[in-house]
Design a protein around this motif. Structure first.
Motif, mmCIF file in Angstrom:
data_model
loop_
_atom_site.group_PDB
_atom_site.id
_atom_site.type_symbol
_atom_site.label_atom_id
_atom_site.label_comp_id
_atom_site.label_asym_id
_atom_site.label_seq_id
_atom_site.Cartn_x
_atom_site.Cartn_y
_atom_site.Cartn_z
ATOM 1 N N PHE A 237 59.105 78.345 14.334
ATOM 2 C CA PHE A 237 58.747 78.923 13.224
ATOM 3 C C PHE A 237 59.055 78.270 12.012
ATOM 4 O O PHE A 237 58.848 78.031 10.856
ATOM 5 N N VAL A 238 60.068 77.459 12.204
ATOM 6 C CA VAL A 238 60.865 76.516 11.336
ATOM 7 C C VAL A 238 59.969 75.434 10.461
ATOM 8 O O VAL A 238 60.119 75.184 9.347
ATOM 9 N N GLN A 239 59.071 75.258 11.409
ATOM 10 C CA GLN A 239 58.267 73.957 10.837
ATOM 11 C C GLN A 239 57.023 74.952 9.916
ATOM 12 O O GLN A 239 56.267 74.049 9.178
ATOM 13 N N GLU A 240 56.876 76.131 10.178
ATOM 14 C CA GLU A 240 55.740 76.775 9.021
ATOM 15 C C GLU A 240 56.415 77.336 7.950
ATOM 16 O O GLU A 240 55.827 77.440 7.066
ATOM 17 N N ALA A 241 57.601 77.670 8.199
ATOM 18 C CA ALA A 241 58.254 78.275 6.756
ATOM 19 C C ALA A 241 58.237 77.254 5.795
ATOM 20 O O ALA A 241 58.695 76.179 5.810
ATOM 21 N N PRO A 242 57.758 77.460 4.507
ATOM 22 C CA PRO A 242 57.699 76.439 3.577
ATOM 23 C C PRO A 242 58.899 75.949 3.181
ATOM 24 O O PRO A 242 59.127 74.828 2.689
ATOM 25 N N VAL A 243 60.116 76.561 3.249
ATOM 26 C CA VAL A 243 61.378 76.397 2.704
ATOM 27 C C VAL A 243 62.333 76.442 3.767
ATOM 28 O O VAL A 243 62.408 77.478 4.419
ATOM 29 N N ASN A 244 63.177 75.544 4.086
ATOM 30 C CA ASN A 244 64.201 75.596 5.085
ATOM 31 C C ASN A 244 65.590 75.343 4.223
ATOM 32 O O ASN A 244 65.624 73.908 4.123
ATOM 33 N N LEU A 245 66.357 76.092 4.031
ATOM 34 C CA LEU A 245 67.927 75.775 3.415
ATOM 35 C C LEU A 245 68.752 75.256 4.561
ATOM 36 O O LEU A 245 68.682 75.676 5.504
ATOM 37 N N ILE A 246 69.388 74.208 4.142
ATOM 38 C CA ILE A 246 70.388 73.583 5.315
ATOM 39 C C ILE A 246 71.871 73.690 4.570
ATOM 40 O O ILE A 246 71.965 73.057 3.406
ATOM 41 N N TYR A 247 72.800 74.485 5.276
ATOM 42 C CA TYR A 247 74.005 74.716 4.511
ATOM 43 C C TYR A 247 74.863 73.700 4.943
ATOM 44 O O TYR A 247 75.306 73.610 6.235
ATOM 45 N N VAL A 248 75.383 72.824 4.282
ATOM 46 C CA VAL A 248 76.075 71.550 4.514
ATOM 47 C C VAL A 248 77.473 71.598 3.904
ATOM 48 O O VAL A 248 77.667 71.583 2.744
ATOM 49 N N ALA A 249 78.645 71.496 4.586
ATOM 50 C CA ALA A 249 79.958 71.643 4.113
ATOM 51 C C ALA A 249 80.420 70.146 3.929
ATOM 52 O O ALA A 249 80.147 69.333 4.989
ATOM 53 N N ASP A 250 81.008 70.024 2.840
ATOM 54 C CA ASP A 250 81.656 68.637 2.357
ATOM 55 C C ASP A 250 83.043 68.710 2.678
ATOM 56 O O ASP A 250 83.841 69.219 1.693
ATOM 57 N N PHE A 251 83.506 68.325 3.735
ATOM 58 C CA PHE A 251 84.855 68.673 4.069
ATOM 59 C C PHE A 251 85.918 67.744 3.162
ATOM 60 O O PHE A 251 87.030 68.110 2.940
ATOM 61 N N SER A 252 85.331 66.738 2.463
ATOM 62 C CA SER A 252 86.130 65.694 1.617
ATOM 63 C C SER A 252 86.546 66.535 0.317
ATOM 64 O O SER A 252 87.601 66.014 -0.325
ATOM 65 N N ARG A 253 85.832 67.717 0.234
ATOM 66 C CA ARG A 253 86.228 68.575 -1.181
ATOM 67 C C ARG A 253 86.866 69.731 -0.858
ATOM 68 O O ARG A 253 87.278 70.374 -1.607
ATOM 69 N N ILE B 274 80.135 73.873 -0.082
ATOM 70 C CA ILE B 274 78.756 73.965 0.291
ATOM 71 C C ILE B 274 77.625 73.452 -0.466
ATOM 72 O O ILE B 274 77.627 73.850 -1.618
ATOM 73 N N ASP B 275 77.050 72.377 0.152
ATOM 74 C CA ASP B 275 75.918 71.824 -0.688
ATOM 75 C C ASP B 275 74.755 72.509 0.295
ATOM 76 O O ASP B 275 74.550 72.795 1.217
ATOM 77 N N ILE B 276 73.765 72.670 -0.741
ATOM 78 C CA ILE B 276 72.403 73.497 -0.143
ATOM 79 C C ILE B 276 71.258 72.365 -0.269
ATOM 80 O O ILE B 276 70.942 71.984 -1.172
ATOM 81 N N TYR B 277 70.813 71.929 1.165
ATOM 82 C CA TYR B 277 69.689 70.877 1.150
ATOM 83 C C TYR B 277 68.590 71.762 1.547
ATOM 84 O O TYR B 277 68.494 72.751 2.000
ATOM 85 N N VAL B 278 67.454 71.359 0.755
ATOM 86 C CA VAL B 278 66.366 72.024 0.590
ATOM 87 C C VAL B 278 64.952 71.479 1.270
ATOM 88 O O VAL B 278 64.732 70.235 0.845
ATOM 89 N N ALA B 279 64.436 71.784 2.621
ATOM 90 C CA ALA B 279 63.499 70.912 3.343
ATOM 91 C C ALA B 279 62.292 71.625 3.043
ATOM 92 O O ALA B 279 62.079 72.790 3.360
#
Ligand SMILES: Cc1cc2nc3c(=O)[nH]c(=O)nc-3n(C[C@H](O)[C@H](O)[C@H](O)COP(=O)(O)O)c2cc1C
Length: 218
Positions: free
Chosen positions: A133-149, A96-101
């Motif tokens: 509300f997602v556009q107001e929250a200062p941080v949105n974490l996106i959990y992305v699975a890398d199936f190749s791992r 799982i990679d955490i992307y930070v928007a």
């Protein structure tokens, strides 16, 4: 003569169209996160008592120390000798990679370096979920699975394990937020094809869940 002027105009237009993207992409710099504060936080039982989902966020940005602590709590390296993390993962695949928007752009959390790597110099927060509300929250974490791992497991198993592994990370974030008085909610209501496209993910990268984090709206 006319053809030359037209060619020159086209060139200028192309530069104008391309240049802002290049400039802004260059503007998003890697961020070295701060050392997590190991002596911070409230007692676990009190934190569990307060854990909850909240959907009203202040637009106030998270201080760098809070963001650093939160990402380490989420899925940081807690045993540097082995590179193992604050959340378990099936067969220690750490898929799982955490992307930070954020308003500044999209970053990828590099746990080993405890740093944020620039991904996109665009505010994609609005695309991370179907709720306003997602556009107001200062941080949105996106959990992305890398199936190749995830080795040779079947796709069914990859889907199951990556969902389970995301749950542990998400709960770490919930507990950190409850400890610090932050608002958070994990989210499955996502237009995944749209988000995958905006994030320019590879086919073996799958968006699992997202999680908004910020100060509660007063
Ligand atoms: C896998 C999963 C997906 C969820 N998706 C959403 C969502 O898209 N939007 C949302 O507002 N809440 C979402 N939630 C939060 C739940 O609605 C919330 O956990 C539940 O109502 C219980 O409330 P609590 O977390 O305060 O105990 C999700 C929770 C989980 C575990």
């Amino acid at each position: 003569m006319k053809t030359r002027s037209l060619q020159a105009a086209c060139l200028v237009l192309a530069i104008l169209l391309i240049f802002p993207t290049m400039t802004s992409a260059q503007e998003l710099k890697p961020v070295q996160l701060l050392e997590p504060q190991m002596d911070s936080g409230r007692p676990l039982m009190q934190v569990l008592k307060d854990r909850r989902s909240s959907r009203a966020f202040s637009t106030e940005k998270l201080p760098m120390q809070v963001l650093s602590n939160m990402l380490w709590a989420a899925f940081g390296v807690n045993r540097p000798d082995s590179g193992k993390r604050t959340a378990p993962s099936a067969s220690n695949r750490q898929e799982i990679d955490i992307y930070v928007a954020t308003a500044d752009g999209l970053y990828l959390y590099d746990a080993k370096a405890h740093a944020l790597e620039p991904v996109l110099a665009e505010d994609i927060r609005a695309v991370t979920g179907r709720q306003p509300f997602v556009q107001e929250a200062p941080v949105n974490l996106i959990y992305v699975a890398d199936f190749s791992r995830m080795g040779k497991a079947t796709d069914d198993k990859k889907v199951f394990y990556s969902a389970a592994d995301t749950g542990f990370i998400s709960q770490n974030v919930y507990l950190y937020c409850a400890s610090e008085g932050l608002a958070t909610v994990v989210r499955g209501l996502i237009d995944k094809p749209a988000l995958t496209k905006v994030m320019k993910l590879r086919p073996d990268q799958r968006v699992i869940l997202a999680q908004s984090v910020g100060y509660p709206k007063q």
